[in-house]
Design a protein around this motif. Sequence first.
Motif, PDB file in Angstrom:
ATOM      1  N   SER A  15       0.819  -1.212   0.000  1.00 39.78           N
ATOM      2  CA  SER A  15       0.000   0.000   0.000  1.00 39.78           C
ATOM      3  C   SER A  15       0.855   1.265   0.000  1.00 39.78           C
ATOM      4  O   SER A  15       0.440   2.306  -0.502  1.00 39.78           O
ATOM      5  CB  SER A  15      -0.940   0.009   1.209  1.00 39.78           C
ATOM      6  OG  SER A  15      -1.821  -1.105   1.164  1.00 39.78           O
ATOM      7  N   GLY A  17       3.560   1.372  -1.637  1.00 38.60           N
ATOM      8  CA  GLY A  17       4.344   1.310  -2.867  1.00 38.60           C
ATOM      9  C   GLY A  17       5.703   0.687  -2.656  1.00 38.60           C
ATOM     10  O   GLY A  17       6.569   0.724  -3.547  1.00 38.60           O
ATOM     11  N   LEU A 186      -3.113  -5.578  -6.983  1.00 37.82           N
ATOM     12  CA  LEU A 186      -3.471  -4.243  -7.465  1.00 37.82           C
ATOM     13  C   LEU A 186      -2.263  -3.316  -7.432  1.00 37.82           C
ATOM     14  O   LEU A 186      -1.986  -2.594  -8.408  1.00 37.82           O
ATOM     15  CB  LEU A 186      -4.604  -3.674  -6.613  1.00 37.82           C
ATOM     16  CG  LEU A 186      -5.047  -2.244  -6.929  1.00 37.82           C
ATOM     17  CD1 LEU A 186      -5.663  -2.166  -8.312  1.00 37.82           C
ATOM     18  CD2 LEU A 186      -6.042  -1.746  -5.879  1.00 37.82           C
ATOM     19  N   GLU A 187      -1.524  -3.347  -6.335  1.00 33.09           N
ATOM     20  CA  GLU A 187      -0.375  -2.450  -6.203  1.00 33.09           C
ATOM     21  C   GLU A 187       0.762  -2.846  -7.149  1.00 33.09           C
ATOM     22  O   GLU A 187       1.442  -1.982  -7.712  1.00 33.09           O
ATOM     23  CB  GLU A 187       0.119  -2.434  -4.751  1.00 33.09           C
ATOM     24  CG  GLU A 187      -0.882  -1.858  -3.770  1.00 33.09           C
ATOM     25  CD  GLU A 187      -1.309  -0.443  -4.115  1.00 33.09           C
ATOM     26  OE1 GLU A 187      -0.464   0.326  -4.629  1.00 33.09           O
ATOM     27  OE2 GLU A 187      -2.483  -0.100  -3.875  1.00 33.09           O
ATOM     28  N   MET A 189       0.382  -4.326 -10.059  1.00 30.95           N
ATOM     29  CA  MET A 189      -0.022  -3.930 -11.407  1.00 30.95           C
ATOM     30  C   MET A 189       0.106  -2.426 -11.617  1.00 30.95           C
ATOM     31  O   MET A 189       0.457  -1.968 -12.711  1.00 30.95           O
ATOM     32  CB  MET A 189      -1.450  -4.409 -11.690  1.00 30.95           C
ATOM     33  CG  MET A 189      -1.553  -5.900 -11.928  1.00 30.95           C
ATOM     34  SD  MET A 189      -3.178  -6.443 -12.500  1.00 30.95           S
ATOM     35  CE  MET A 189      -4.161  -6.213 -11.017  1.00 30.95           C
ATOM     36  N   LYS A 190      -0.175  -1.656 -10.561  1.00 24.82           N
ATOM     37  CA  LYS A 190       0.020  -0.207 -10.679  1.00 24.82           C
ATOM     38  C   LYS A 190       1.490   0.118 -10.919  1.00 24.82           C
ATOM     39  O   LYS A 190       1.832   0.978 -11.736  1.00 24.82           O
ATOM     40  CB  LYS A 190      -0.471   0.501  -9.411  1.00 24.82           C
ATOM     41  CG  LYS A 190      -1.991   0.576  -9.281  1.00 24.82           C
ATOM     42  CD  LYS A 190      -2.382   1.295  -7.997  1.00 24.82           C
ATOM     43  CE  LYS A 190      -3.887   1.417  -7.860  1.00 24.82           C
ATOM     44  NZ  LYS A 190      -4.269   2.059  -6.566  1.00 24.82           N
ATOM     45  N   LYS A 191       2.359  -0.572 -10.197  1.00 23.51           N
ATOM     46  CA  LYS A 191       3.793  -0.321 -10.356  1.00 23.51           C
ATOM     47  C   LYS A 191       4.270  -0.741 -11.739  1.00 23.51           C
ATOM     48  O   LYS A 191       5.223  -0.164 -12.274  1.00 23.51           O
ATOM     49  CB  LYS A 191       4.578  -1.062  -9.269  1.00 23.51           C
ATOM     50  CG  LYS A 191       6.041  -0.650  -9.199  1.00 23.51           C
ATOM     51  CD  LYS A 191       6.649  -0.935  -7.855  1.00 23.51           C
ATOM     52  CE  LYS A 191       8.062  -0.382  -7.763  1.00 23.51           C
ATOM     53  NZ  LYS A 191       8.651  -0.569  -6.417  1.00 23.51           N
ATOM     54  N   ALA A 193       2.515  -0.317 -14.316  1.00 24.12           N
ATOM     55  CA  ALA A 193       1.814   0.586 -15.243  1.00 24.12           C
ATOM     56  C   ALA A 193       0.832  -0.160 -16.130  1.00 24.12           C
ATOM     57  O   ALA A 193       0.706   0.118 -17.331  1.00 24.12           O
ATOM     58  CB  ALA A 193       2.819   1.371 -16.090  1.00 24.12           C
ATOM     59  N   GLU A 196      -5.595   0.945 -17.095  1.00 19.13           N
ATOM     60  CA  GLU A 196      -6.740   0.933 -16.190  1.00 19.13           C
ATOM     61  C   GLU A 196      -7.810  -0.092 -16.567  1.00 19.13           C
ATOM     62  O   GLU A 196      -8.314  -0.808 -15.686  1.00 19.13           O
ATOM     63  CB  GLU A 196      -7.363   2.333 -16.125  1.00 19.13           C
ATOM     64  CG  GLU A 196      -8.268   2.565 -14.932  1.00 19.13           C
ATOM     65  CD  GLU A 196      -7.508   2.748 -13.633  1.00 19.13           C
ATOM     66  OE1 GLU A 196      -8.090   2.463 -12.577  1.00 19.13           O
ATOM     67  OE2 GLU A 196      -6.339   3.180 -13.683  1.00 19.13           O
ATOM     68  N   LEU A 199      -6.557  -3.461 -15.477  1.00 15.01           N
ATOM     69  CA  LEU A 199      -6.494  -3.509 -14.018  1.00 15.01           C
ATOM     70  C   LEU A 199      -7.887  -3.684 -13.418  1.00 15.01           C
ATOM     71  O   LEU A 199      -8.086  -4.499 -12.505  1.00 15.01           O
ATOM     72  CB  LEU A 199      -5.836  -2.221 -13.522  1.00 15.01           C
ATOM     73  CG  LEU A 199      -5.399  -2.128 -12.067  1.00 15.01           C
ATOM     74  CD1 LEU A 199      -4.200  -1.222 -11.930  1.00 15.01           C
ATOM     75  CD2 LEU A 199      -6.529  -1.606 -11.201  1.00 15.01           C
ATOM     76  N   ASP A 200      -8.876  -2.971 -13.957  1.00 15.14           N
ATOM     77  CA  ASP A 200     -10.250  -3.063 -13.435  1.00 15.14           C
ATOM     78  C   ASP A 200     -10.828  -4.461 -13.641  1.00 15.14           C
ATOM     79  O   ASP A 200     -11.474  -5.020 -12.746  1.00 15.14           O
ATOM     80  CB  ASP A 200     -11.145  -2.034 -14.119  1.00 15.14           C
ATOM     81  CG  ASP A 200     -10.864  -0.613 -13.654  1.00 15.14           C
ATOM     82  OD1 ASP A 200     -10.184  -0.455 -12.620  1.00 15.14           O
ATOM     83  OD2 ASP A 200     -11.309   0.338 -14.323  1.00 15.14           O
ATOM     84  N   GLY A 203      -9.244  -6.910 -11.292  1.00 15.75           N
ATOM     85  CA  GLY A 203      -9.669  -6.645  -9.927  1.00 15.75           C
ATOM     86  C   GLY A 203     -11.034  -7.210  -9.590  1.00 15.75           C
ATOM     87  O   GLY A 203     -11.340  -7.470  -8.427  1.00 15.75           O
TER      88      GLY A 203
END
Length: 278
Positions: A15, A17, A186-187, A189-191, A193, A196, A199-200, A203
């Motif tokens: 959370s 990062g 989720l975190e 995948m955000k890292k 990049a 969206e 990712l959605d 999720g």
Amino acid sequence: MNKLEAFGYIVAQASRGDITFPTSVNAVLRLQQALDDPDCPLDDAIRLVLAEPQLAARTVALANSAAFSGGGPPVTNVRAAVTRMGYRRLQSLVASLLVRQFGSRINDPGLRAKAEQLWQHTTNVAALAWSLARHVTGTNPDTALFAGIIHEVGGFYLLSRADEFPGLLDDDPEKWGELCEDVVGLEVMKKLAVPEPVLDAIGQLRRAWINMPPSTLLDTLLLANQYAPVASPLGTAPPALPEHGDSAIDFVLDEELLASIRLEAEETCKAMGGPLLV
């Protein structure tokens, strides 16, 4: 530290990062970032692929598979393979190489076996998602392939950390592991990049039902998970189709079409698969 405390520690890190990748993952990330540029010169892309022997071999293999060759003559070099595959499909192969790297620091034999099974599940889901997108749901097949490859990235990350926390991924009747995997995934995948929409869709996988007729990326991934011949060793099985599902799904996916999709996906899976830990 008990299991729940370990999950909390990993989630708190994610959370913030504070996600630690193996050095090999960071190298592949640089390759991914270069390919994200649509203006990346072809010669640069070829040089980057050749720098990763596993990626080079699998690019040629996938370009020669029935699903991607289009009936054309076999290619025998990376330049021809990259030209045939295109950057978007090449990005999916880079993602598969990235996922593989998480296995590089797993030492425990039991965890290595889980990682190998998870990799086999992942490649089957990715290959099925590509074929289902083409023949059933009408979503972008290349996006579906990419989403299939990374849909269990949270699980791979947890496996790569589990040596630090003995018993972390043992039986988990209260499902704390699934919650941890969702948050961490989720975190991660955000890292990485991850776009969206992908990712959605990932999720929502654990709690969603298939729409009738299936028409979205999420539907594509749900169907691919339903029909994957190898189950994930983490968490629970995907929810079964509702009671009316057999008759409803027949309108868009009868036995003959499903059989052809499975055959196509099997070849794609072989071209992009192979053992995770080599």
